[in-house]
Enzyme design. Sequence first.
Site, PDB file in Angstrom:
ATOM      1  N   ARG A  58      -2.122 -14.773 -49.962  1.00  0.00           N
ATOM      2  CA  ARG A  58      -1.216 -13.641 -49.754  1.00  0.00           C
ATOM      3  C   ARG A  58      -1.946 -12.397 -50.236  1.00  0.00           C
ATOM      4  NH1 ARG A  58       1.819 -17.787 -52.072  1.00  0.00           N
ATOM      5  NH2 ARG A  58       3.522 -18.573 -50.759  1.00  0.00           N
ATOM      6  N   LYS A  98       3.245 -17.474 -55.888  1.00  0.00           N
ATOM      7  CA  LYS A  98       4.672 -17.250 -56.124  1.00  0.00           C
ATOM      8  C   LYS A  98       5.191 -18.175 -57.209  1.00  0.00           C
ATOM      9  CE  LYS A  98       6.384 -15.345 -51.770  1.00  0.00           C
ATOM     10  NZ  LYS A  98       7.332 -15.541 -50.658  1.00  0.00           N
ATOM     11  N   HIS A 102      -1.437  -9.920 -43.453  1.00  0.00           N
ATOM     12  CA  HIS A 102      -0.598 -11.074 -43.127  1.00  0.00           C
ATOM     13  C   HIS A 102      -1.059 -11.754 -41.836  1.00  0.00           C
ATOM     14  CE1 HIS A 102       2.796 -13.358 -44.452  1.00  0.00           C
ATOM     15  NE2 HIS A 102       3.405 -13.282 -43.295  1.00  0.00           N
ATOM     16  N   ARG A 141      -3.905 -13.928 -42.667  1.00  0.00           N
ATOM     17  CA  ARG A 141      -3.411 -15.161 -43.311  1.00  0.00           C
ATOM     18  C   ARG A 141      -2.949 -16.151 -42.237  1.00  0.00           C
ATOM     19  NH1 ARG A 141      -0.727 -17.561 -47.891  1.00  0.00           N
ATOM     20  NH2 ARG A 141       1.473 -18.032 -47.538  1.00  0.00           N
ATOM     21  N   HIS A 152       2.877 -22.805 -49.698  1.00  0.00           N
ATOM     22  CA  HIS A 152       4.274 -22.944 -49.288  1.00  0.00           C
ATOM     23  C   HIS A 152       4.921 -24.065 -50.092  1.00  0.00           C
ATOM     24  CE1 HIS A 152       3.451 -21.113 -45.037  1.00  0.00           C
ATOM     25  NE2 HIS A 152       3.629 -20.189 -45.959  1.00  0.00           N
ATOM     26  N   TYR A 161       3.819 -23.123 -37.546  1.00  0.00           N
ATOM     27  CA  TYR A 161       2.529 -23.280 -36.880  1.00  0.00           C
ATOM     28  C   TYR A 161       2.474 -24.517 -35.990  1.00  0.00           C
ATOM     29  CZ  TYR A 161       1.034 -19.838 -40.323  1.00  0.00           C
ATOM     30  OH  TYR A 161       0.923 -18.707 -41.075  1.00  0.00           O
TER      31      TYR A 161
END
Length: 331
Positions: free
Chosen positions: A161, A185, A270, A273, A296, A305
Amino acid sequence: MSGQQAGGRDGARLESFLEMMSAERGAAANTLSSYERDLTDLREFLAGRGQSLTAAQTPDLSAYLTDLSTQGFAATSQARRLSSMRQFYRFLYSEGLRGDDPTGIIDAPKKGLSLPKTMSVADVTKLLRIAAEEAAAPGPGQLGRIRMRLLLELLYATGMRVSELVSLPVKVLRQEGRFLMIRGKGNKDRMVLLSRAAIEAMEKYDAVRKTLVPEKSKAAISPKKTETTESPWLFPANSKEGHLPRQVFARDLKDIAIRAGLTASAVSPHVLRHAFASHLLQNGADLRAVQELLGHSDISTTQIYTHVLEERLQELVQTHHPLAKQGKNLD
């Protein structure tokens, strides 16, 4: 209860909720800001209906989502607001501040299939080539050009990110091997693999910054620091955070995209990415592996995807299945 009392109570409950999310859930600063922004907007909407945030009922919350839709908010934005609402009212229920959860029977807005914007391998190659050429050119501003090359190589090699990329600590320069540990995150650490080009760019950046960023320049990076104190960031800058702001990187990325002959609006951190993930899957990577690399927490997030996998499977069948070959021969 008067409107002023209800407003004070709402403010206190919202503050308690944010403190809980930070202390117990380890929510990042950006996540906390999103919660606060979403719930403050809801609070203002409810005030217009003569209702408080704490005492809102299901019809009030449904009306809010309907209002968002009327304003043209995308289903994804509405779903995020609903998620913030669910977290808040579940907190009130678990703390005994409400006897029910008014979001329990609200359905999430229907989302259309939104495929991520990405870039072709050829376009990424153009971008990296121009970055390498500019980094190799001597003269004023060379450190900045070498830095841009490293930013791009790291981003495409790891799929980080942009917030993770610009806030990398300088100590990563001392890491050995082809793996890099990054903090994502929820303060979760994960390991990513560096390409040889990224390692080379990192070594070049480290070598040049030592010669072009003497003690005087270190003081210029952050006037508050003494001349003997090195910035803790890999990409230091005169900013509130002390490192390169992601908005500045995004702007500079569009500039170099133009110089590479690409459409600026189609290139962003992004998008790179997404290109990282799409190109891995196109070349046979496992979806679970890509999930881990992207950071994730849920495989469902990575499943955007799957269209890449479907296209690849169709190509495999058309190329290798005996009947497909036979059909070509008949043609």
